[in-house]
Design a protein around this motif. Sequence first.
Motif, mmCIF file in Angstrom:
data_model
loop_
_atom_site.group_PDB
_atom_site.id
_atom_site.type_symbol
_atom_site.label_atom_id
_atom_site.label_comp_id
_atom_site.label_asym_id
_atom_site.label_seq_id
_atom_site.Cartn_x
_atom_site.Cartn_y
_atom_site.Cartn_z
ATOM 1 N N GLY A 16 0.833 -1.210 0.000
ATOM 2 C CA GLY A 16 0.000 0.000 0.000
ATOM 3 C C GLY A 16 0.859 1.247 0.000
ATOM 4 N N ASP A 17 0.358 2.292 -0.666
ATOM 5 C CA ASP A 17 1.114 3.547 -0.720
ATOM 6 C C ASP A 17 0.717 4.435 0.449
ATOM 7 O OD1 ASP A 17 2.389 2.848 -3.058
ATOM 8 O OD2 ASP A 17 0.689 3.551 -4.280
ATOM 9 N N PRO A 18 1.700 4.829 1.263
ATOM 10 C CA PRO A 18 1.376 5.722 2.366
ATOM 11 C C PRO A 18 0.726 7.008 1.855
ATOM 12 C CG PRO A 18 3.572 4.821 2.634
ATOM 13 C CD PRO A 18 3.106 4.435 1.252
ATOM 14 N N ALA A 19 -0.421 7.370 2.408
ATOM 15 C CA ALA A 19 -1.183 8.497 1.873
ATOM 16 C C ALA A 19 -1.740 9.418 2.959
ATOM 17 C CB ALA A 19 -2.341 7.960 1.026
ATOM 18 N N LEU A 20 -2.017 8.856 4.147
ATOM 19 C CA LEU A 20 -2.721 9.643 5.163
ATOM 20 C C LEU A 20 -1.741 10.106 6.248
ATOM 21 C CD1 LEU A 20 -5.731 10.373 6.212
ATOM 22 C CD2 LEU A 20 -5.293 8.475 7.792
ATOM 23 N N GLU A 21 -1.678 11.420 6.446
ATOM 24 C CA GLU A 21 -0.736 11.954 7.447
ATOM 25 C C GLU A 21 -1.382 12.054 8.822
ATOM 26 O OE1 GLU A 21 0.746 15.753 6.216
ATOM 27 O OE2 GLU A 21 2.179 14.856 4.808
ATOM 28 N N ARG A 22 -0.605 11.768 9.842
ATOM 29 C CA ARG A 22 -1.018 12.031 11.213
ATOM 30 C C ARG A 22 -0.054 13.072 11.796
ATOM 31 N NH1 ARG A 22 -4.457 13.153 15.208
ATOM 32 N NH2 ARG A 22 -3.628 12.614 17.257
ATOM 33 N N ILE A 23 -0.622 14.192 12.193
ATOM 34 C CA ILE A 23 0.188 15.282 12.746
ATOM 35 C C ILE A 23 0.181 15.165 14.275
ATOM 36 C CG2 ILE A 23 0.463 17.805 12.834
ATOM 37 C CD1 ILE A 23 0.537 16.817 9.973
ATOM 38 N N ASN A 24 1.329 15.346 14.882
ATOM 39 C CA ASN A 24 1.464 15.355 16.340
ATOM 40 C C ASN A 24 0.533 16.430 16.919
ATOM 41 O OD1 ASN A 24 2.372 15.921 18.957
ATOM 42 N ND2 ASN A 24 4.534 15.575 18.434
ATOM 43 N N PRO A 25 -0.395 16.035 17.814
ATOM 44 C CA PRO A 25 -1.328 17.036 18.349
ATOM 45 C C PRO A 25 -0.634 18.135 19.163
ATOM 46 C CG PRO A 25 -1.590 14.927 19.490
ATOM 47 C CD PRO A 25 -0.668 14.690 18.338
ATOM 48 N N ALA A 26 0.596 17.876 19.604
ATOM 49 C CA ALA A 26 1.317 18.904 20.370
ATOM 50 C C ALA A 26 2.228 19.759 19.490
ATOM 51 C CB ALA A 26 2.151 18.242 21.465
ATOM 52 N N ARG A 27 2.552 19.278 18.287
ATOM 53 C CA ARG A 27 3.499 20.002 17.423
ATOM 54 C C ARG A 27 3.000 19.957 15.979
ATOM 55 N NH1 ARG A 27 9.550 18.028 19.472
ATOM 56 N NH2 ARG A 27 9.001 17.996 21.687
ATOM 57 N N PRO A 28 2.368 21.027 15.536
ATOM 58 C CA PRO A 28 1.759 21.024 14.199
ATOM 59 C C PRO A 28 2.751 20.789 13.058
ATOM 60 C CG PRO A 28 1.103 22.955 15.482
ATOM 61 C CD PRO A 28 2.128 22.252 16.288
ATOM 62 N N ASP A 29 4.062 20.982 13.316
ATOM 63 C CA ASP A 29 5.027 20.776 12.231
ATOM 64 C C ASP A 29 5.615 19.358 12.240
ATOM 65 O OD1 ASP A 29 6.318 21.049 14.599
ATOM 66 O OD2 ASP A 29 7.928 22.348 13.825
ATOM 67 N N ASP A 30 5.142 18.506 13.132
ATOM 68 C CA ASP A 30 5.688 17.143 13.222
ATOM 69 C C ASP A 30 4.709 16.155 12.573
ATOM 70 O OD1 ASP A 30 6.922 14.754 13.963
ATOM 71 O OD2 ASP A 30 6.289 14.874 16.069
ATOM 72 N N VAL A 31 5.079 15.677 11.384
ATOM 73 C CA VAL A 31 4.258 14.634 10.742
ATOM 74 C C VAL A 31 4.742 13.289 11.289
ATOM 75 C CG1 VAL A 31 3.513 13.606 8.561
ATOM 76 C CG2 VAL A 31 4.069 16.061 8.669
ATOM 77 N N VAL A 32 3.928 12.648 12.102
ATOM 78 C CA VAL A 32 4.383 11.457 12.829
ATOM 79 C C VAL A 32 4.360 10.235 11.927
ATOM 80 C CG1 VAL A 32 4.089 10.073 14.919
ATOM 81 C CG2 VAL A 32 3.309 12.452 14.880
ATOM 82 N N THR A 33 3.220 10.051 11.251
ATOM 83 C CA THR A 33 3.102 8.879 10.373
ATOM 84 C C THR A 33 2.453 9.307 9.060
ATOM 85 O OG1 THR A 33 0.904 8.312 11.195
ATOM 86 C CG2 THR A 33 2.756 7.216 12.254
ATOM 87 N N ILE A 34 2.749 8.515 8.050
ATOM 88 C CA ILE A 34 1.971 8.613 6.815
ATOM 89 C C ILE A 34 1.606 7.172 6.471
ATOM 90 C CG2 ILE A 34 4.174 9.099 5.628
ATOM 91 C CD1 ILE A 34 2.435 10.351 3.406
ATOM 92 N N SER A 35 0.306 6.906 6.479
ATOM 93 C CA SER A 35 -0.078 5.496 6.393
ATOM 94 C C SER A 35 -0.922 5.181 5.166
ATOM 95 C CB SER A 35 -0.782 5.037 7.671
ATOM 96 O OG SER A 35 -1.743 5.950 8.070
ATOM 97 N N ALA A 36 -0.810 3.931 4.758
ATOM 98 C CA ALA A 36 -1.605 3.431 3.636
ATOM 99 C C ALA A 36 -3.070 3.345 4.066
ATOM 100 C CB ALA A 36 -1.098 2.056 3.226
ATOM 101 N N VAL A 37 -3.948 3.542 3.117
ATOM 102 C CA VAL A 37 -5.385 3.502 3.406
ATOM 103 C C VAL A 37 -5.977 2.316 2.645
ATOM 104 C CG1 VAL A 37 -7.553 4.789 3.281
ATOM 105 C CG2 VAL A 37 -5.403 6.008 3.718
ATOM 106 N N GLY A 38 -6.366 1.310 3.396
ATOM 107 C CA GLY A 38 -6.863 0.089 2.765
ATOM 108 C C GLY A 38 -8.346 0.176 2.433
ATOM 109 N N ASP A 39 -8.826 -0.864 1.763
ATOM 110 C CA ASP A 39 -10.252 -0.935 1.437
ATOM 111 C C ASP A 39 -10.710 -2.392 1.520
ATOM 112 O OD1 ASP A 39 -9.235 -2.160 -0.825
ATOM 113 O OD2 ASP A 39 -9.491 -0.398 -2.097
ATOM 114 N N ALA A 40 -11.899 -2.654 1.008
ATOM 115 C CA ALA A 40 -12.455 -4.009 1.115
ATOM 116 C C ALA A 40 -11.565 -5.033 0.412
ATOM 117 C CB ALA A 40 -13.871 -4.028 0.537
#
Length: 480
Positions: A16-40
């Motif tokens: 899967g291609d990493p597509a969804l970013e999760r930003i650190n709730p304490a630091r808006p400039d810290d992208v913690v993860t970028i994850s693949a988005v699966g489906d059925a």
Amino acid sequence: MDTLEIRHLVGTTWEGDPALERINPARPDDVVTISAVGDAKTVDRALDAADAAWQEWRATPAPVRGEILLRAADLLERRSDEVAVDLTREEGKTLSEATGEVRRAIAVLRFFGGEGWRIGGSTYPSSVGDGLIYTRREPVGIVAAITPWNFPIAIPAWKIAPALVAGNAVVLKPAQITAGSAWHLVSSLLEAGIPPGVLSLVNGPGSVVGNALVGDPRVAAVTFTGSVAVGKAIFGRLAARRARTQLEMGGKNALVVLDDADPATAARIAAIGGFGLTGQACTATSRVICTPKVKPAFLEAFVEETGRYQPGDGLNAGVLMGPVVSQDQASSNRSYVEAARAVGSTPITRGDIESGLFQPPVIVTDVGVDDRIAQEEVFGPVVAVIEAADLDEALAFTDATSYGLAAGIVTNDLRAAQRFANEVQAGVVKVNEATSGVALNVPFGGVKDSSTNTFREQGSGAIDFFTWSKSVYLTPPSWS
Ligand code: NAP
Ligand code: MG
């Protein structure tokens, strides 16, 4: 800090291609993860892999399955500092809370690794000659584990570990916003030698990936932890196809403070339960029910406690409370406080609850037992204080919600404590302790709307959900 790339694990392949970013709730400039988005389709392939793998896994001796969990615990322990930092970055809880949670996940792997030596049955006398009757625990098959964001590594661990050691294949669907912690756990298990297909990780939204797992007849059992709304929505579908179901959901947990209690001690216990973990625990204290004499001194000490729980970046030393997990959660918390104010309650806070994700603790007084703030799970650092005339009324108020997860009492009166423990409708009762926090070797779960209340999680009994009991009648061939 590094951004983790999270893919799905299907068979032995990370995909899967990493597509969804999760930003650190304490630091808006810290992208913690970028994850693949699966489906059925991702779910379908994970289930194919599980289908192909589980018979051999089931035939693997339980102690050998357990050894893999023990190895995974060692591997996770080696990386535990890094894993805890990533957990704080993606969920927001303090580094000390995150470290505790990672250690818990490791301990859970060890506990169930050891259970590999102990999964057993019973023997019974037979009425036939030298016959023997005994029970065997059989794995249910393919298990789907659907988990929330608030304990992003401990909850996946306490579902996956008993399922695997009992001989099931597992597909894990973690909360999207905390994909990193689940990935750390699954990576350790893969590295420890879990065979291909026995454990899959599928990321993506619950409405798509969770939904596909719930509906697929190959999934024999679903263990879910999350909100009542989602739990109720999937319960009917699972019941309709008679899938084994374990739902652990929300709480509106009360701490009763009786007149004889030391107000400062009670306030400390209420603050740990109410503001620790930013109030984002299913067992968090969200109501304090106080008898009249202790109330003024308790309230004063409780308001004092809020000074210690001013929110900050959980990675910074000395911070006792991290940010709220998301903007949605923050605005939901605010709307509960506003709704309480609108019906005449009094919110007390030292900071500004409008200031983004760093929400200060809020104590709401002048609350009626039927008010929204006293009935609905807020899931933030907001505690409603309600007055009750005596233990009788405190017990009635404690039970006066649709939930039944945790309840606590602060008192020196053993008779009162024991009566509360005996009578209260809650799956967990704490005497002179915070409502939050549970032991990994003890059955855990709720009653009423907090749980399907069928199978408990944690402890040796957790194996029950992941196995069924077969009764074998063994009679010597010579009998006549
Ligand atoms: P949630 O919104 O109910 O989500 C829980 C999980 O279900 C997530 O992985 C979510 O996926 C998934 N999901 C959402 N819609 C679904 C659907 N239609 N079908 C299948 N799966 C679906 O809960 P949360 O916000 O993550 O967690 C907070 C809640 O969990 C609180 O109510 C808290 O009390 C409860 N909780 C209970 C316990 C306990 O042991 N009793 C422990 C911890 C937390 P996505 O979010 O990724 O879309
Ligand atoms: Mg949610």
